[in-house]
Design a protein around this motif. Structure first.
Motif, PDB file in Angstrom:
ATOM      1  N   ASP A  69      18.255   6.621 -43.600  1.00  0.00           N
ATOM      2  CA  ASP A  69      18.507   6.687 -42.232  1.00  0.00           C
ATOM      3  C   ASP A  69      19.074   8.272 -41.950  1.00  0.00           C
ATOM      4  O   ASP A  69      19.563   8.288 -40.638  1.00  0.00           O
ATOM      5  CB  ASP A  69      20.025   5.826 -42.175  1.00  0.00           C
ATOM      6  CG  ASP A  69      21.083   6.002 -42.896  1.00  0.00           C
ATOM      7  OD1 ASP A  69      21.125   7.343 -43.566  1.00  0.00           O
ATOM      8  OD2 ASP A  69      22.315   5.608 -42.737  1.00  0.00           O
ATOM      9  N   GLY A  70      18.813   9.035 -42.624  1.00  0.00           N
ATOM     10  CA  GLY A  70      18.925  10.589 -42.294  1.00  0.00           C
ATOM     11  C   GLY A  70      20.332  11.097 -42.308  1.00  0.00           C
ATOM     12  O   GLY A  70      20.719  12.188 -42.191  1.00  0.00           O
ATOM     13  N   ARG A  71      21.317  10.035 -43.068  1.00  0.00           N
ATOM     14  CA  ARG A  71      22.817  10.676 -42.803  1.00  0.00           C
ATOM     15  C   ARG A  71      23.035  11.171 -44.479  1.00  0.00           C
ATOM     16  O   ARG A  71      22.579  10.578 -45.452  1.00  0.00           O
ATOM     17  CB  ARG A  71      23.667   9.565 -42.771  1.00  0.00           C
ATOM     18  CG  ARG A  71      23.853   9.146 -41.395  1.00  0.00           C
ATOM     19  CD  ARG A  71      24.598   7.951 -40.880  1.00  0.00           C
ATOM     20  NE  ARG A  71      24.516   6.987 -41.784  1.00  0.00           N
ATOM     21  CZ  ARG A  71      25.587   6.015 -42.157  1.00  0.00           C
ATOM     22  NH1 ARG A  71      26.851   6.543 -41.438  1.00  0.00           N
ATOM     23  NH2 ARG A  71      25.777   5.148 -43.009  1.00  0.00           N
ATOM     24  N   SER A  72      23.742  12.059 -44.525  1.00  0.00           N
ATOM     25  CA  SER A  72      24.258  12.652 -45.823  1.00  0.00           C
ATOM     26  C   SER A  72      25.387  11.887 -46.356  1.00  0.00           C
ATOM     27  O   SER A  72      25.956  11.262 -45.563  1.00  0.00           O
ATOM     28  CB  SER A  72      24.562  14.151 -45.940  1.00  0.00           C
ATOM     29  OG  SER A  72      25.691  14.399 -45.074  1.00  0.00           O
ATOM     30  N   VAL A  73      25.812  12.066 -47.556  1.00  0.00           N
ATOM     31  CA  VAL A  73      26.947  11.501 -47.979  1.00  0.00           C
ATOM     32  C   VAL A  73      28.400  11.883 -47.196  1.00  0.00           C
ATOM     33  O   VAL A  73      28.911  11.046 -46.939  1.00  0.00           O
ATOM     34  CB  VAL A  73      27.265  11.724 -49.702  1.00  0.00           C
ATOM     35  CG1 VAL A  73      28.427  11.250 -49.924  1.00  0.00           C
ATOM     36  CG2 VAL A  73      25.910  10.887 -50.310  1.00  0.00           C
ATOM     37  N   LEU A  74      28.541  13.211 -46.846  1.00  0.00           N
ATOM     38  CA  LEU A  74      29.531  13.719 -46.094  1.00  0.00           C
ATOM     39  C   LEU A  74      29.401  13.087 -44.756  1.00  0.00           C
ATOM     40  O   LEU A  74      30.400  12.687 -44.237  1.00  0.00           O
ATOM     41  CB  LEU A  74      29.305  15.177 -45.958  1.00  0.00           C
ATOM     42  CG  LEU A  74      30.380  15.884 -45.069  1.00  0.00           C
ATOM     43  CD1 LEU A  74      31.756  15.504 -45.503  1.00  0.00           C
ATOM     44  CD2 LEU A  74      30.062  17.317 -44.881  1.00  0.00           C
ATOM     45  N   ASP A  75      28.324  12.660 -44.037  1.00  0.00           N
ATOM     46  CA  ASP A  75      28.277  12.006 -43.008  1.00  0.00           C
ATOM     47  C   ASP A  75      28.862  10.689 -43.044  1.00  0.00           C
ATOM     48  O   ASP A  75      29.788  10.120 -42.208  1.00  0.00           O
ATOM     49  CB  ASP A  75      26.929  11.809 -42.319  1.00  0.00           C
ATOM     50  CG  ASP A  75      26.089  13.085 -42.080  1.00  0.00           C
ATOM     51  OD1 ASP A  75      26.864  14.203 -41.516  1.00  0.00           O
ATOM     52  OD2 ASP A  75      24.993  13.260 -42.194  1.00  0.00           O
ATOM     53  N   ILE A  76      28.533  10.037 -44.247  1.00  0.00           N
ATOM     54  CA  ILE A  76      29.156   8.709 -44.505  1.00  0.00           C
ATOM     55  C   ILE A  76      30.643   8.744 -44.674  1.00  0.00           C
ATOM     56  O   ILE A  76      31.482   7.737 -44.362  1.00  0.00           O
ATOM     57  CB  ILE A  76      28.311   7.997 -45.660  1.00  0.00           C
ATOM     58  CG1 ILE A  76      26.824   7.877 -45.350  1.00  0.00           C
ATOM     59  CG2 ILE A  76      28.992   6.716 -46.203  1.00  0.00           C
ATOM     60  CD1 ILE A  76      25.954   7.330 -46.213  1.00  0.00           C
ATOM     61  N   VAL A  77      31.134   9.573 -45.642  1.00  0.00           N
ATOM     62  CA  VAL A  77      32.383   9.578 -46.239  1.00  0.00           C
ATOM     63  C   VAL A  77      33.242  10.076 -44.866  1.00  0.00           C
ATOM     64  O   VAL A  77      34.405   9.505 -44.743  1.00  0.00           O
ATOM     65  CB  VAL A  77      32.705  10.982 -47.027  1.00  0.00           C
ATOM     66  CG1 VAL A  77      33.889  11.187 -47.211  1.00  0.00           C
ATOM     67  CG2 VAL A  77      31.878  10.541 -48.352  1.00  0.00           C
ATOM     68  N   GLU A  78      32.952  10.858 -43.815  1.00  0.00           N
ATOM     69  CA  GLU A  78      33.678  11.170 -42.844  1.00  0.00           C
ATOM     70  C   GLU A  78      33.762  10.074 -41.936  1.00  0.00           C
ATOM     71  O   GLU A  78      34.893   9.883 -41.150  1.00  0.00           O
ATOM     72  CB  GLU A  78      32.948  12.353 -41.912  1.00  0.00           C
ATOM     73  CG  GLU A  78      32.912  13.673 -42.664  1.00  0.00           C
ATOM     74  CD  GLU A  78      32.427  14.718 -41.556  1.00  0.00           C
ATOM     75  OE1 GLU A  78      32.713  15.750 -41.789  1.00  0.00           O
ATOM     76  OE2 GLU A  78      31.467  14.238 -41.133  1.00  0.00           O
ATOM     77  N   GLU A  79      33.131   8.904 -41.970  1.00  0.00           N
ATOM     78  CA  GLU A  79      33.542   7.704 -41.071  1.00  0.00           C
ATOM     79  C   GLU A  79      34.388   7.000 -41.805  1.00  0.00           C
ATOM     80  O   GLU A  79      35.042   5.789 -41.266  1.00  0.00           O
ATOM     81  CB  GLU A  79      31.994   6.832 -41.209  1.00  0.00           C
ATOM     82  CG  GLU A  79      31.154   7.608 -40.178  1.00  0.00           C
ATOM     83  CD  GLU A  79      29.738   7.073 -40.506  1.00  0.00           C
ATOM     84  OE1 GLU A  79      29.752   5.698 -40.791  1.00  0.00           O
ATOM     85  OE2 GLU A  79      28.703   7.362 -39.687  1.00  0.00           O
ATOM     86  N   HIS A  80      34.879   6.823 -43.011  1.00  0.00           N
ATOM     87  CA  HIS A  80      35.553   6.125 -43.659  1.00  0.00           C
ATOM     88  C   HIS A  80      37.093   6.601 -43.463  1.00  0.00           C
ATOM     89  O   HIS A  80      37.331   7.733 -43.712  1.00  0.00           O
ATOM     90  CB  HIS A  80      35.287   6.035 -45.418  1.00  0.00           C
ATOM     91  CG  HIS A  80      33.964   5.481 -45.582  1.00  0.00           C
ATOM     92  ND1 HIS A  80      33.194   5.680 -46.676  1.00  0.00           N
ATOM     93  CD2 HIS A  80      33.143   4.697 -44.844  1.00  0.00           C
ATOM     94  CE1 HIS A  80      32.101   4.887 -46.896  1.00  0.00           C
ATOM     95  NE2 HIS A  80      31.960   4.547 -45.648  1.00  0.00           N
ATOM     96  N   ARG A  81      38.069   5.685 -43.387  1.00  0.00           N
ATOM     97  CA  ARG A  81      39.351   5.659 -43.116  1.00  0.00           C
ATOM     98  C   ARG A  81      40.033   6.677 -44.269  1.00  0.00           C
ATOM     99  O   ARG A  81      41.009   7.268 -43.906  1.00  0.00           O
ATOM    100  CB  ARG A  81      40.172   4.559 -42.870  1.00  0.00           C
ATOM    101  CG  ARG A  81      41.402   4.350 -42.271  1.00  0.00           C
ATOM    102  CD  ARG A  81      42.014   3.107 -42.047  1.00  0.00           C
ATOM    103  NE  ARG A  81      41.903   2.193 -42.941  1.00  0.00           N
ATOM    104  CZ  ARG A  81      42.686   1.186 -43.459  1.00  0.00           C
ATOM    105  NH1 ARG A  81      43.575   1.156 -42.616  1.00  0.00           N
ATOM    106  NH2 ARG A  81      42.301   0.446 -44.339  1.00  0.00           N
ATOM    107  N   HIS A  82      39.581   6.270 -45.302  1.00  0.00           N
ATOM    108  CA  HIS A  82      40.262   7.063 -46.500  1.00  0.00           C
ATOM    109  C   HIS A  82      39.597   8.047 -47.080  1.00  0.00           C
ATOM    110  O   HIS A  82      39.758   8.356 -48.527  1.00  0.00           O
ATOM    111  CB  HIS A  82      40.713   5.769 -47.680  1.00  0.00           C
ATOM    112  CG  HIS A  82      41.692   4.992 -47.121  1.00  0.00           C
ATOM    113  ND1 HIS A  82      42.940   5.371 -47.007  1.00  0.00           N
ATOM    114  CD2 HIS A  82      41.528   3.609 -46.710  1.00  0.00           C
ATOM    115  CE1 HIS A  82      43.706   4.037 -46.411  1.00  0.00           C
ATOM    116  NE2 HIS A  82      42.978   3.165 -46.267  1.00  0.00           N
ATOM    117  N   GLY A  83      38.535   8.453 -46.488  1.00  0.00           N
ATOM    118  CA  GLY A  83      37.728   9.313 -47.032  1.00  0.00           C
ATOM    119  C   GLY A  83      37.871  11.009 -46.728  1.00  0.00           C
ATOM    120  O   GLY A  83      37.288  11.768 -47.255  1.00  0.00           O
TER     121      GLY A  83
END
Length: 98
Positions: A69-83
Motif C-alpha cells: 500500500d506504499g506505507r512504511s512501518v513507521l507510517d503504520i506505527v504512528e497510527e497506533h495508540r501505543h506506538g
C-alpha cells in the motif's frame, strides 16, 4: 475446543531469538525488509525491538521499505495508540515517515 497454547506474557527474549527475525520472509510478494520489520514490531516489546532495529541495520536492511500500500512501518506505527515508543526508535534509527 481448547487452545493448544497459552499466551505468554513478558517472555524473555534472547539476542538469538531477536536476531531470528532477520530470517522472516514474506509469502505474499511484499518487500522482505518491510515484512520482517513489521513482524518484529508486532511481536516484540520496545526494548527488544530497539535491539532488533540495530541488528536489522547492521544487516544492511532498509528501514523505509514499504508495503504493497506504499506505507512504511513507521507510517503504520504512528497510527497506533501505543506506538509512540516504537515510532521514536524507528526515527532515531533514521526512518522517515512517508
Amino acid at each position: 475446543m481448547k487452545k493448544d497454547k497459552e499466551k505468554v506474557i513478558d517472555e524473555v527474549w534472547t539476542e538469538d531469538h531477536i536476531r531470528s527475525f532477520l530470517q522472516v520472509r514474506a509469502h505474499d510478494g511484499s518487500d522482505t525488509d518491510f515484512h520482517m520489520l513489521l513482524k518484529a514490531y508486532q511481536s516484540m516489546r520496545a526494548a527488544d525491538f530497539e535491539l532488533f532495529v540495530q541488528f536489522f541495520l547492521n544487516d544492511g536492511r532498509n528501514l523505509n521499505a514499504t508495503g504493497k500500500d506504499g506505507r512504511s512501518v513507521l507510517d503504520i506505527v504512528e497510527e497506533h495508540r501505543h506506538g509512540n515508543e516504537y515510532a521514536e526508535i524507528l526515527r532515531q534509527a533514521g526512518a522517515e515517515a512517508g
